[in-house]
Write an enzyme that holds these catalytic residues in place. Structure first.
Site, mmCIF file in Angstrom:
data_model
loop_
_atom_site.group_PDB
_atom_site.id
_atom_site.type_symbol
_atom_site.label_atom_id
_atom_site.label_comp_id
_atom_site.label_asym_id
_atom_site.label_seq_id
_atom_site.Cartn_x
_atom_site.Cartn_y
_atom_site.Cartn_z
ATOM 1 N N THR A 188 37.334 49.727 8.391
ATOM 2 C CA THR A 188 37.743 50.421 7.166
ATOM 3 C C THR A 188 36.674 50.332 6.068
ATOM 4 O OG1 THR A 188 39.306 50.441 5.311
ATOM 5 C CG2 THR A 188 39.123 48.370 6.500
ATOM 6 N N THR A 231 19.146 37.218 -1.163
ATOM 7 C CA THR A 231 20.578 37.548 -1.158
ATOM 8 C C THR A 231 20.871 38.917 -0.540
ATOM 9 O OG1 THR A 231 20.419 38.479 -3.384
ATOM 10 C CG2 THR A 231 21.064 36.159 -3.214
ATOM 11 N N ASP A 232 19.867 39.826 -0.555
ATOM 12 C CA ASP A 232 20.156 41.208 -0.160
ATOM 13 C C ASP A 232 20.748 41.333 1.245
ATOM 14 O OD1 ASP A 232 19.275 41.962 -2.616
ATOM 15 O OD2 ASP A 232 17.356 42.788 -1.948
ATOM 16 N N THR A 258 14.489 35.551 -3.659
ATOM 17 C CA THR A 258 14.322 35.250 -5.084
ATOM 18 C C THR A 258 14.294 33.749 -5.360
ATOM 19 O OG1 THR A 258 15.398 37.306 -5.676
ATOM 20 C CG2 THR A 258 15.421 35.607 -7.351
ATOM 21 N N SER A 267 14.296 39.405 1.894
ATOM 22 C CA SER A 267 15.301 39.529 2.962
ATOM 23 C C SER A 267 15.480 40.966 3.443
ATOM 24 C CB SER A 267 16.634 38.918 2.543
ATOM 25 O OG SER A 267 17.329 39.736 1.657
HETATM 26 N N1 ASP Z 1 15.109 41.058 -2.772
HETATM 27 C C1 ASP Z 1 15.522 39.680 -2.762
HETATM 28 C C2 ASP Z 1 15.799 39.298 -1.317
HETATM 29 O O1 ASP Z 1 16.838 39.608 -0.801
HETATM 30 C C3 ASP Z 1 16.723 39.507 -3.624
HETATM 31 C C4 ASP Z 1 17.281 38.114 -3.695
HETATM 32 O O2 ASP Z 1 16.828 37.165 -3.111
HETATM 33 O O3 ASP Z 1 18.277 37.945 -4.428
HETATM 34 O O4 ASP Z 1 14.961 38.718 -0.693
#
Ligand code: ASP
Length: 366
Positions: A302, A114-115, A38, A83
């Site tokens: 866990t 972020t994913d 993103t 990602s």
């Molecule tokens: N789908 C995006 C990724 O992980 C989401 C992000 O970057 O926050 O590439």
């Protein structure tokens, strides 16, 4: 003892730094590696969909990148990728880019979606053995091309952290980290916890290594330092014959068998209840024991975010111990999976032993 002395030396430096919180790093050089996500996106005027921006467009949104005293060079994946499409091949590309330019730069920032950022950042923490320079992952929840985006702060602070050195010229945070929404975390302790809020990541079982407000306040006693004399060693071979088996009340033998009897399977992350507990059914014990006897490494993780596996604390984890399941202590699934794949690829004969040991701060072994 050597490590202890090293840490106390850093503590002294920290005390001095606190009195002079503005540290300027003239001529520091940082390599920015953009993989996608993103943070690299802008809205396409015609379709209104989010699309990766080319580097020139990206730079136009962030003129500040080139206005600091830090020299920033950029290298980008082509094409940039979401990602969700990142795995061992891309981990290798990232780690090799760091290793190839290791001597030229003071630190590295990796832009990443972020994913799966916690998986990639955990993987690199194991791949880059004896790392002596910062490798800071960051991204954003809103694209760089959106007015309220968190991209600018995340990126500019990540660059400052990657460039940060003490007065002896040593990197302040020479490990793989994730910087996001004012906090710097050890990469292999993180999990993506929120798909909406700016504070997307957390490190549930280890405190932040730094917090950024008006000043960036580092916590040197929490930072992992490699032996400064040991050279950077790159590990690149992953064996992906692994699985995550999440237990749940009512789980059926056919499901467990389908996973544990998968052809070629070498390692399993067994996600258990509470302090590492599992149903005490005989069939489950037998399936686990058969798998361990065949040489499959099973590690108990866990399902709770906070706290550690304590096998033997309750009677319902005794079967796991008897079957030869290892404790994952307080490790994250992301760190355990990537560590397992790398050890199975690089050191299969020692993988079982090394999975029970802490390698670079990823778990607290009691
Ligand atoms: N789908 C995006 C990724 O992980 C989401 C992000 O970057 O926050 O590439």
């Amino acid at each position: 003892m050597a490590i202890f002395l090293h840490i106390s030396k850093k503590n002294t430096i920290f005390a001095r730094k606190l009195e002079t919180p503005f540290i300027f790093h003239k001529m520091s050089k940082v390599l920015l590696i953009s993989t996608g996500g993103t943070i690299t996106m802008v809205r396409d005027k015609r379709s209104n969909a989010l699309v990766p921006a080319d580097m020139e467009t990206f730079k136009a949104y962030l003129p500040e990148l080139f206005e600091t005293s830090i020299d920033v060079d950029i290298q980008a994946f082509t094409p940039l990728i979401d990602s969700s499409d990142i795995g061992p091949i891309s981990w290798n590309r990232m780690a090799q880019m760091v290793a190839a330019h290791y001597d030229e730069y003071d630190g590295f920032v990796i832009l990443h979606g972020t994913d799966t950022m916690s998986y990639s950042a955990s993987a690199l923490s194991f791949m880059l053995e004896n790392l002596g320079k910062p490798v800071v992952f960051t991204g954003s929840q809103l694209p760089v091309g959106v007015l309220r985006s968190d991209a600018k702060e995340n990126l500019l602070t990540a660059i400052e952290i990657a460039a940060a050195k003490d007065e002896d010229g040593n990197a302040i945070v020479p490990e793989v980290t994730i910087y996001f929404e004012s906090q710097l975390f050890r990469a292999n302790r993180t999990t993506k916890r929120n798909a909406e809020h700016f504070s997307a990541f957390n490190s549930y079982n280890y405190p932040p290594l730094a917090k950024a407000g008006v000043h960036i306040i580092y916590q040197p006693h929490l930072i992992h330092y490699s032996d400064p004399k040991a050279p950077l060693t790159l590990h690149t071979v992953f064996d992906t014959n692994v699985a995550v088996l999440k237990l749940f009340p009512g789980i059926q033998p056919a499901v467990v068998k389908a996973v544990l009897r998968t052809r070629g399977l070498k390692g399993v992350v067994l996600e258990t209840f509470g302090a590492g507990n599992a149903p005490s059914d005989k069939w489950l014990y037998k399936e686990l024991k058969n798998a361990v006897d065949k040489g499959i490494i099973i590690v108990n993780k866990t399902q709770c975010n906070i706290g550690s596996v304590e096998m033997g604390l309750y009677a319902v984890s005794l079967n796991l111990m008897k079957a030869g399941v290892l404790s994952g202590y307080d490790i994250t699934t992301e760190a355990l999976l990537t560590k397992m794949m790398l050890l199975l690829g690089e050191k299969p004969e020692n993988a079982r032993e090394l999975l029970g040991k802490e390698l670079c701060g990823e778990m607290t072994v009691d």
